[in-house]
Design a protein around this motif. Structure first.
Motif, mmCIF file in Angstrom:
data_model
loop_
_atom_site.group_PDB
_atom_site.id
_atom_site.type_symbol
_atom_site.label_atom_id
_atom_site.label_comp_id
_atom_site.label_asym_id
_atom_site.label_seq_id
_atom_site.Cartn_x
_atom_site.Cartn_y
_atom_site.Cartn_z
ATOM 1 N N ILE A 265 4.531 -0.473 -7.307
ATOM 2 C CA ILE A 265 3.700 -0.396 -6.242
ATOM 3 C C ILE A 265 2.464 0.510 -6.821
ATOM 4 O O ILE A 265 1.426 0.352 -6.368
ATOM 5 C CB ILE A 265 4.383 0.474 -5.081
ATOM 6 N N LYS A 266 2.952 1.547 -7.611
ATOM 7 C CA LYS A 266 1.741 2.141 -8.289
ATOM 8 C C LYS A 266 0.847 1.701 -9.144
ATOM 9 O O LYS A 266 -0.334 1.867 -9.054
ATOM 10 C CB LYS A 266 2.397 3.446 -9.301
ATOM 11 N N PRO B 70 -0.878 -1.578 -5.794
ATOM 12 C CA PRO B 70 -0.277 -0.932 -4.447
ATOM 13 C C PRO B 70 -0.753 -2.085 -3.393
ATOM 14 O O PRO B 70 -0.184 -2.057 -2.223
ATOM 15 C CB PRO B 70 -1.457 -0.049 -4.424
ATOM 16 N N ASP B 71 -1.247 -3.055 -3.632
ATOM 17 C CA ASP B 71 -1.605 -4.055 -2.491
ATOM 18 C C ASP B 71 -0.717 -5.371 -2.444
ATOM 19 O O ASP B 71 -0.936 -6.215 -1.681
ATOM 20 C CB ASP B 71 -3.114 -4.339 -2.624
ATOM 21 N N SER C 189 8.243 0.002 1.130
ATOM 22 C CA SER C 189 8.748 0.197 -0.201
ATOM 23 C C SER C 189 10.098 0.429 0.144
ATOM 24 O O SER C 189 11.126 0.016 -0.667
ATOM 25 C CB SER C 189 8.360 1.773 -0.379
ATOM 26 N N GLY D 86 0.859 -1.273 0.091
ATOM 27 C CA GLY D 86 -0.093 -0.123 -0.026
ATOM 28 C C GLY D 86 0.847 1.249 0.003
ATOM 29 O O GLY D 86 1.814 1.503 -0.770
ATOM 30 N N ALA D 87 0.622 2.188 0.928
ATOM 31 C CA ALA D 87 1.333 3.337 0.979
ATOM 32 C C ALA D 87 2.427 3.475 2.006
ATOM 33 O O ALA D 87 2.955 4.369 2.458
ATOM 34 C CB ALA D 87 0.174 4.676 1.075
#
Length: 202
Positions: A183-184, A187-188, A158, A152-153
């Motif tokens: 990731i973009k 994202p999961d 990351s 995710g974020a």
């Protein structure tokens, strides 16, 4: 020779684990497949390969399965393939996937791994084609046990993916670009899947 170490997981990173057994902490280099298998585990048993380097230092590699260790050792037997490259290969693919890749002579898949060029890919296939078939590698990948923790974020995950890629020989810039792109788009994905995709994209 150490065949395996059974003990407590003291510290776990994407490329290294420290196992404590009888009061001794063993630092073992691991692949992403083994990392996936160890997540959430407090105690485990890892199969071990000891590599004595030219400077006489001993490097310990740990594997969640005998299949993975067997494939790693076969890769080391190929001219020009060292420990770092062999670990990158088994991080990109599970033992069963590698068996299929080598059996089908898929040089393109092998070349997607850092450190493997056309000639190295051809040598791996020629030298290991018959050997991997005799291993009896079981189907399925250790990725099946991933617990669903997503990136995710979360910046720390990351960073973890980027750190693992730099440990495997890629520059920070290359790793950051690849990880950010993956990731973009997805994202999961759990961190190890991001690293696997990056290894195949770089």
């Amino acid at each position: 020779m150490i065949d395996y170490i059974k003990g407590k997981v003291d510290r776990l990173e994407t490329t290294e684990v420290v196992l404590e057994a009888f009061g001794v902490g063993y630092s073992l280099q691991i692949s992403l497949n083994t990392y996936s298998a160890l997540r959430g585990q407090s105690d485990t048993r890892l199969y071990v390969y000891e590599q004595v380097r030219q400077d006489a230092a001993t490097m310990l590699y740990g594997f969640s399965s005998c299949d993975e260790r067997d494939i790693f050792m076969l890769l080391l037997g190929v001219s020009g393939v060292g420990g770092a490259t062999a670990r990158a290969v088994i991080s990109a693919y599970s033992p069963s996937e590698l068996q299929d890749i080598i059996s089908s002579e898929d040089t393109r898949a092998l070349k997607s791994v850092k450190g493997i060029g056309q000639k190295a890919a051809e040598r791996i296939i020629v030298e290991l084609r018959d050997k991997v078939l005799s291993l009896g590698v079981s189907g399925g990948s250790s990725n099946d046990i991933v617990d669903g923790i997503t990136i995710g974020a979360k910046k720390e995950l990351s960073n973890e993916a980027i750190s693992a890629l730099t440990m495997l020989g890629y520059s920070s810039q290359q790793a950051h670009k690849a990880v950010s792109s993956i990731i973009k788009a997805e994202p999961d994905l759990p961190v190890e899947q991001v690293i696997k995709k990056a290894l195949k994209a770089l």
